[in-house]
Design an enzyme around this catalytic site. Structure first.
Site, PDB file in Angstrom:
ATOM      1  N   GLY A 141       0.034  -2.147  -8.798  1.00  0.00           N
ATOM      2  CA  GLY A 141       1.107  -3.028  -8.370  1.00  0.00           C
ATOM      3  C   GLY A 141       0.909  -4.495  -8.672  1.00  0.00           C
ATOM      4  O   GLY A 141       1.852  -5.196  -9.046  1.00  0.00           O
ATOM      5  N   THR A 169       3.198   7.359  -6.238  1.00  0.00           N
ATOM      6  CA  THR A 169       4.478   6.714  -5.899  1.00  0.00           C
ATOM      7  C   THR A 169       5.626   7.502  -6.513  1.00  0.00           C
ATOM      8  O   THR A 169       5.447   8.134  -7.561  1.00  0.00           O
ATOM      9  CB  THR A 169       4.461   5.279  -6.492  1.00  0.00           C
ATOM     10  OG1 THR A 169       3.501   4.530  -5.777  1.00  0.00           O
ATOM     11  CG2 THR A 169       5.816   4.597  -6.435  1.00  0.00           C
ATOM     12  N   GLY A 174       2.320   2.215 -10.751  1.00  0.00           N
ATOM     13  CA  GLY A 174       1.063   1.789 -11.376  1.00  0.00           C
ATOM     14  C   GLY A 174       0.366   0.775 -10.506  1.00  0.00           C
ATOM     15  O   GLY A 174       0.662   0.661  -9.312  1.00  0.00           O
TER      16      GLY A 174
HETATM   17  N1  ASP Z   1       2.704   0.611  -7.592  1.00  0.00           N
HETATM   18  C1  ASP Z   1       2.223   1.072  -6.328  1.00  0.00           C
HETATM   19  C2  ASP Z   1       1.525  -0.041  -5.616  1.00  0.00           C
HETATM   20  O1  ASP Z   1       0.791  -0.765  -6.254  1.00  0.00           O
HETATM   21  C3  ASP Z   1       1.303   2.238  -6.443  1.00  0.00           C
HETATM   22  C4  ASP Z   1       1.693   3.295  -7.429  1.00  0.00           C
HETATM   23  O2  ASP Z   1       2.698   3.180  -8.108  1.00  0.00           O
HETATM   24  O3  ASP Z   1       1.003   4.305  -7.525  1.00  0.00           O
HETATM   25  O4  ASP Z   1       1.672  -0.162  -4.427  1.00  0.00           O
END
Ligand code: ASP
Length: 354
Positions: free
Chosen positions: A273, A219, A271
């Site tokens: 989510g 992300t 992270g």
């Molecule tokens: N936070 C994002 C999600 O859970 C994924 C990520 O940040 O890598 O969709």
């Protein structure tokens, strides 16, 4: 007598003028200080957190990541340096990462269980506390731009799926063919996860196997402070590999994935989510500053090193406060990250120990 009087008048004027001079020079000094204060801008970005280990990274890939992080942050830095707004800096910086297949956002987004790409993004303006978000869009090249349009050109905060794309069409957005979002390595990641999931189901292993945890990073996000003291933050993602049932993570959720408030700080999360939503990560950092008087770094460590892991979640944040202090906090092995201050000093890092 007249001579004496003239003498006194002259003395009076001399002192009077001197005083005026002094006070006007004080005004100049004061305004110089305040101008200097306003010059205190800065920017910080992330390209995802997770099990990013030096031993599993080739030199050429590491160089490619660092070069892209540098390119992205430099765009935002130049905007801020030239007096642009933090919102502009955040949007354009994120666009660079959305357009790169290296990151899990825009081109390079991960695949859902069904083999699609569903994109989420959000943005927030710390000055007005206005916010915009889109979730589950499938044909938008730069979802962060659409999130910003939701904020600035609609009376809503969050639009989802086909409706969000209808809104985009009305604003003249080009609808991308879904093939634009295809990248071979993300597709292969999905296949690997599907195979492991199949094996897991056969062995009836718990869903919380680390392979699921580690299949989601990449992300992108940005937080910035401009010369006028305005903060903004934005986040853009493809979500989590193998997500299904229109799962939506924290990235488009204001308060979890993104938050900005001129009174405190601007935060972008990355992270797992589900845990970031439950911990209301971005807002919690701001609230700890606002109500408990913590510094940005204290608040970020409290949330990322204590609160999120206590629930079982992992990930990180980047944030900048109203004075230009920056935090890049994560509880994973690595987080693609970079920051630049008003002096133009650049820091780019990937791993924990660097
Ligand atoms: N936070 C994002 C999600 O859970 C994924 C990520 O940040 O890598 O969709």
């Amino acid at each position: 007598m007249v001579k004496i009087l003239t003498y006194f008048i002259a003395i009076f004027f001399l002192f009077g003028c001197k005083n005026e001079e002094k006070s006007s020079s004080e005004v100049i000094t004061t305004s110089e200080i305040s101008i200097k204060k306003k010059e205190n801008f800065g920017i910080v970005i992330h390209g995802g957190a997770g099990t990013i280990l030096k031993k599993s990274m080739s030199d050429s890939l590491e160089t490619a990541y660092k070069a892209k992080l540098k390119e992205a942050i430099s765009i935002g830095y130049e905007i801020l340096k030239n007096g642009g707004t933090s919102l502009e800096a955040v949007t354009h910086t994120i666009n660079v990462m959305e357009d790169s297949p290296l990151f899990n956002s825009g081109k390079g987004a991960v695949f859902t269980h069904e083999g699609r790409n569903e994109l989420d993004a959000s943005i927030m303006d710390g000055k007005t506390l206005k916010a915009g978000a889109v979730a589950g869009v499938r044909h938008i090249k730069n979802p962060i731009n659409l999130a910003r349009d939701v904020m600035q050109n609609s009376e809503h905060v969050m639009l989802f799926g086909a409706g969000a794309e209808e809104f985009a069409k009305g604003l003249g957005y080009k609808m991308m063919d879904t093939s634009y979002f295809y990248t071979q390595n993300r597709y292969e990641s999905l296949q690997r996860v599907l195979e492991k999931e199949k094996a897991q189901n056969e062995k009836k292993v718990s869903f919380e196997d680390p392979y699921i945890k580690n299949s989601k990073f990449g992300t992108v996000g940005c937080a910035a402070l401009d010369k006028n003291g305005n903060l903004a933050a934005g986040t853009s993602t493809g979500g989590m590999t193998n997500k299904r049932w229109n799962r939506i993570g924290d990235s488009p959720i204001i308060g979890a994935g993104t938050y900005a408030n001129n009174a405190t700080c601007a935060v972008s999360s990355t992270g797992w989510g589900e845990y970031f939503i439950r911990s209301v990560v971005a807002y919690d950092i701001s609230a700890l500053m606002e109500y408990k008087g913590m510094t940005l770094q204290e608040a970020a460590s409290e949330v990322i090193q204590k609160k999120v892991p206590a629930l079982g979640g992992d990930g990180g944040i980047v944030a900048i406060d109203k004075d230009g202090n920056v935090a890049m906090e994560f509880n994973t092995a690595g987080m693609y990250r970079a920051t630049m201050n008003s002096e133009g000093e650049l820091v780019i890092k990937i791993y924990k120990e660097e």
